[in-house]
Write a protein that holds these residues in place. Structure first.
Motif, PDB file in Angstrom:
ATOM      1  N   LYS A  41      41.300  26.935  35.928  1.00  0.00           N
ATOM      2  CA  LYS A  41      39.585  27.800  35.992  1.00  0.00           C
ATOM      3  C   LYS A  41      38.184  27.616  35.818  1.00  0.00           C
ATOM      4  O   LYS A  41      37.296  27.774  35.395  1.00  0.00           O
TER       5      LYS A  41
ATOM      6  N   THR B  10      32.720  35.071  34.290  1.00  0.00           N
ATOM      7  CA  THR B  10      33.780  36.220  34.350  1.00  0.00           C
ATOM      8  C   THR B  10      33.158  37.192  34.567  1.00  0.00           C
ATOM      9  O   THR B  10      31.852  37.497  33.914  1.00  0.00           O
ATOM     10  N   SER B  12      34.651  41.387  33.663  1.00  0.00           N
ATOM     11  CA  SER B  12      35.186  42.207  33.674  1.00  0.00           C
ATOM     12  C   SER B  12      34.775  43.920  34.044  1.00  0.00           C
ATOM     13  O   SER B  12      33.573  44.242  33.658  1.00  0.00           O
ATOM     14  N   GLU B  39      43.896  34.053  44.312  1.00  0.00           N
ATOM     15  CA  GLU B  39      44.612  34.202  42.956  1.00  0.00           C
ATOM     16  C   GLU B  39      45.124  32.881  42.535  1.00  0.00           C
ATOM     17  O   GLU B  39      45.655  32.552  42.997  1.00  0.00           O
ATOM     18  N   PRO B  82      43.359  47.174  40.937  1.00  0.00           N
ATOM     19  CA  PRO B  82      43.706  46.324  39.901  1.00  0.00           C
ATOM     20  C   PRO B  82      43.333  45.043  40.711  1.00  0.00           C
ATOM     21  O   PRO B  82      43.395  43.504  40.288  1.00  0.00           O
ATOM     22  N   SER B  85      41.465  41.773  41.225  1.00  0.00           N
ATOM     23  CA  SER B  85      41.758  40.928  40.203  1.00  0.00           C
ATOM     24  C   SER B  85      41.712  39.142  40.713  1.00  0.00           C
ATOM     25  O   SER B  85      43.121  39.379  41.162  1.00  0.00           O
ATOM     26  N   GLN B 107      35.838  34.848  37.649  1.00  0.00           N
ATOM     27  CA  GLN B 107      37.302  35.461  37.386  1.00  0.00           C
ATOM     28  C   GLN B 107      36.962  36.827  37.504  1.00  0.00           C
ATOM     29  O   GLN B 107      35.974  37.646  36.230  1.00  0.00           O
ATOM     30  N   THR B 109      38.163  40.774  35.979  1.00  0.00           N
ATOM     31  CA  THR B 109      39.572  41.318  35.695  1.00  0.00           C
ATOM     32  C   THR B 109      38.739  42.788  36.305  1.00  0.00           C
ATOM     33  O   THR B 109      37.963  43.185  35.380  1.00  0.00           O
ATOM     34  N   LEU B 111      40.402  46.260  35.365  1.00  0.00           N
ATOM     35  CA  LEU B 111      41.552  47.361  34.322  1.00  0.00           C
ATOM     36  C   LEU B 111      41.354  47.799  34.010  1.00  0.00           C
ATOM     37  O   LEU B 111      40.689  48.761  34.532  1.00  0.00           O
TER      38      LEU B 111
END
Lengths: 115, 112
Positions: A41, B10, B12, B39, B82, B85, B107, B109, B111
Motif C-alpha cells: 500500500k 484513498t 471510494s 492492480e 468495478p 479499482s 487506492q 475503490t 463500489l
C-alpha cells in the motif's frame, strides 16, 4: 509497446542467503534501468539507477553492498540482495525508459520473502 | 530534485460516478506527466500521459488535465466501473532527468 521481463516473480529464501533478480528489455535496448522497492500500500521507492557499462547510482540510504546491481548488457540488469534478512522482504520492481525515452515500462515485479 | 504530491490517498466512488485524483509537482522544468494503474501484485501500467505543451488529453473514459502555472495535474475517470479499482500513481519527469518521480498513490475503490 516495449516489454520488460522480470524474473523470478516470487522467491522465498532463507535468512543469510542471496537472491538474484533479473530484468530484461525484450524488444529494445536499455542503457538505463531503474530498480524500485514497494512496500504494501505504498508508492514506488527508487533504490538505484542501473547504467550499462558503468556503476549503478544508488539513492540515499540504500546500501550498495547489500543491493548489488549489475548492468552487463544493453538488455539485462540484475539486482542481487545479499545476506537477505526478513526486513528485506518486499516487492521489487524494475523499469526501463522505452524507445522514446520518456515512458517507463515495468517488469512484472518480484515478491521476495525472507524466512 | 522533483517532488510529487498526490491526493487523496484513498477514494471510494459508486459505480458510474466520476473519480478525480490530483497531483502537484515542484520542478518547473518537468515536462512529462504519466499516470499509472497498478492492480494488486502486478506491474504498474501506463494509462495516459500528457506533456507540458498540452493542457488536456482524453482517452475514452480517462482524461488528464495540466496546469503548468499552478504546477498541478489531475486524472479524471468518468463512468467508473468495478474494474477501475486499483492503485493509481501520478509521476513527473523533468526533461533533464532520466527517471520518473512518483506520487504516493491513490487506492481507488469502485463500489458496485
Amino acid at each position: 509497446g516495449a516489454v520488460v521481463s522480470q524474473h523470478p516473480s516470487r522467491v522465498i529464501c532463507k535468512s543469510g542467503t542471496s537472491v538474484k533478480i533479473e530484468c530484461r528489455s525484450l524488444d529494445f535496448q536499455a542503457t538505463t534501468m531503474f530498480w524500485y522497492r514497494q512496500f504494501p500500500k505504498q508508492s514506488l521507492m527508487l533504490m538505484a539507477t542501473s547504467n550499462e557499462g558503468s556503476k549503478a547510482t544508488y539513492e540515499q540510504g540504500v546500501e550498495k553492498d547489500k543491493f548489488l546491481i549489475n548492468h552487463a548488457s544493453l538488455t539485462l540488469s540484475t539486482l542481487t540482495v545479499t545476506s537477505a534478512h526478513p526486513e528485506d522482504s518486499s516487492f521489487y520492481i524494475c523499469s526501463a525508459p522505452g524507445p522514446k525515452g520518456t515512458e517507463a515500462f515495468f517488469g512484472q515485479g518480484t515478491r521476495l520473502t525472507v524466512v | 530534485g522533483e517532488n510529487v504530491e498526490q491526493h487523496p490517498s484513498t477514494l471510494s466512488v459508486q459505480e458510474g460516478d466520476s473519480a478525480v485524483i490530483k497531483c502537484t509537482y515542484s520542478d518547473s522544468a518537468s515536462n512529462y506527466f504519466p499516470w499509472y494503474k497498478q492492480e494488486l501484485g502486478k506491474r504498474p501500467q501506463l494509462i495516459i500521459d500528457i506533456r507540458s505543451n498540452v493542457g488536456e488529453k482524453k482517452d475514452q473514459r480517462i482524461a488528464v488535465t495540466l496546469n503548468k502555472t499552478a504546477k498541478h495535474f489531475s486524472l479524471h475517470i468518468t463512468e467508473t466501473q468495478p474494474e477501475d479499482s486499483a492503485v493509481y500513481f501520478c509521476a513527473a519527469k523533468p526533461g533533464s532527468a532520466r527517471q520518473l518521480t512518483f506520487g504516493s498513490g491513490t487506492q481507488l475503490t469502485v463500489l458496485p
